[in-house]
Design a protein around this motif. Structure first.
Motif, short mmCIF file in Angstrom:
data_model
loop_
_atom_site.label_atom_id
_atom_site.label_comp_id
_atom_site.label_asym_id
_atom_site.label_seq_id
_atom_site.Cartn_x
_atom_site.Cartn_y
_atom_site.Cartn_z
N UNK A 69 47.71 -49.47 -5.49
CA UNK A 69 46.65 -50.44 -5.80
C UNK A 69 46.33 -50.41 -7.29
N UNK A 70 45.70 -51.48 -7.80
CA UNK A 70 45.36 -51.53 -9.24
C UNK A 70 44.51 -50.35 -9.66
N UNK A 71 44.73 -49.89 -10.87
CA UNK A 71 44.04 -48.70 -11.37
C UNK A 71 42.69 -49.05 -12.02
N UNK A 72 41.63 -48.40 -11.54
CA UNK A 72 40.33 -48.51 -12.19
C UNK A 72 40.34 -47.62 -13.43
N UNK A 73 39.78 -48.11 -14.51
CA UNK A 73 39.79 -47.36 -15.76
C UNK A 73 38.36 -47.07 -16.21
N UNK A 74 38.15 -45.83 -16.64
CA UNK A 74 36.87 -45.41 -17.22
C UNK A 74 37.19 -44.62 -18.48
#
Length: 325
Positions: free
Chosen positions: A63-68
């Motif tokens: 799944x698409x990667x969440x970035x912080x």
């Protein structure tokens, strides 16, 4: 076969063995009247067994990667005021604070800056210490912007209770900047000291935990999101550091250190082997579950491990990772 309660407990133990669920590090400071203050409560929400399942599903389904990421922070109110102007595009974009209050226009943003400077723990105009953390929460193109805003709001409320903060949503359509990013993202500016005067001091483990929590908030709102590390995706190649990329763009020579590369490759192999063992352990837990979807997830994890061990599949994966960058 185990009971559902036993499976949940084992999944949580598995998670805690590999992910540091510690506090965001706080630094003791002298509060009002010279009293030393401490913060003992855990920041944010604890991971649930379903959250662990969601994390593993996001990995196997790519799944698409969440970035912080932390992009910087203001040393003194002068820098913070400039950042608030920047993220609001000088008042053209709406700013939301920790109480849900909305600020529109340059005058409103200026009032918000005054509340930061004189509310709670005052901030000097110029300071030698970082008085705010500038955080960016982002997702790939096509992500629902309003759901992203809601997830960012829930994340901030859980992680930064007791802190003043300001958040602004940027999308390609709404951002009046010259070159707006196609990736929707939220700028989150958090006051370094909370209402008790205790200072945030985040480390790498905190960023990893923040990313997992943000991804969980996104999934709760129907957005496919993962927070897996490069190691969990078995992508051994690193992206170029910003300084290296800028050097190459300017046509300047850059020479990697051969010995360092060899040592780094050896460490990467050791870490990948440990991750294979770890995934196999999770698959074993899920395979004993009374839930059919858990047992299916176990098979998918085994397939991920098989692919990671295949030289041909590894090469295709690395090529795909380079194309994504």
């Amino acid at each position: 076969m185990t009971t559902l309660a036993q499976t949940d407990a084992e999944l949580l133990r598995w998670h805690e063995q590999g992910f540091n669920e510690r506090l965001v590090r706080k630094v003791m400071v002298r509060g009002i009247g010279g009293i030393t203050l401490r913060k003992a409560s855990r920041s944010g929400m604890r991971m649930t067994a379903d959250g662990v399942r969601g994390h593993l599903q996001a990995i196997v389904q790519r799944k698409p990667q969440a970035m912080v990421r932390i992009s910087g922070g203001g040393k003194g109110m002068r820098h913070i005021r400039a950042h608030l102007d920047y993220i609001s595009r000088n008042g053209q974009l709406e700013v939301e604070d920790q109480n849900g209050e909305r600020f529109n226009g340059r005058g409103d943003v200026a009032e918000l800056a005054l509340a930061w400077q004189h509310g709670g723990i005052p901030i000097a105009e110029v300071s030698a210490r970082r008085e705010a953390f500038n955080i960016i929460l982002s997702m790939p193109v096509g992500t629902n912007a309003e759901a992203l805003r809601q997830a960012a709001r829930a994340f901030a409320q859980a992680e930064f209770g007791g802190h003043q903060y300001a958040m602004v949503l940027h999308t390609q359509d709404s951002d009046p900047g010259r070159e707006p990013s196609p990736n929707p993202h939220v700028h989150l500016c958090v006051k370094a000291r909370d209402d008790d005067g205790v200072r945030l001091n985040p480390r790498k483990d905190d960023l990893r935990r923040w990313r997992a929590r943000f991804a969980q908030r996104l999934r709760e709102r129907g957005i496919d999101a993962a927070a897996s590390s490069r190691l969990e995706r078995f992508q051994s190649e690193r992206g170029q550091k910003q300084g290296v990329r800028h050097k190459l763009l300017r046509g300047e020579p850059f020479r990697a250190r051969g010995a360092d590369d060899v040592r780094r490759a050896e460490r990467a192999k050791q870490k990948e082997t440990a991750m294979l063992v770890r995934f196999a352990s999770a698959a074993g837990v899920l395979a004993r579950s009374p839930i059919a979807t858990d047992r299916r997830l176990a098979l998918e994890l085994v397939d991920v491990c098989r692919r990671a061990r295949s030289p041909a599949l590894r090469q295709n994966r690395e090529i795909g990772a380079r194309r994504e960058r």
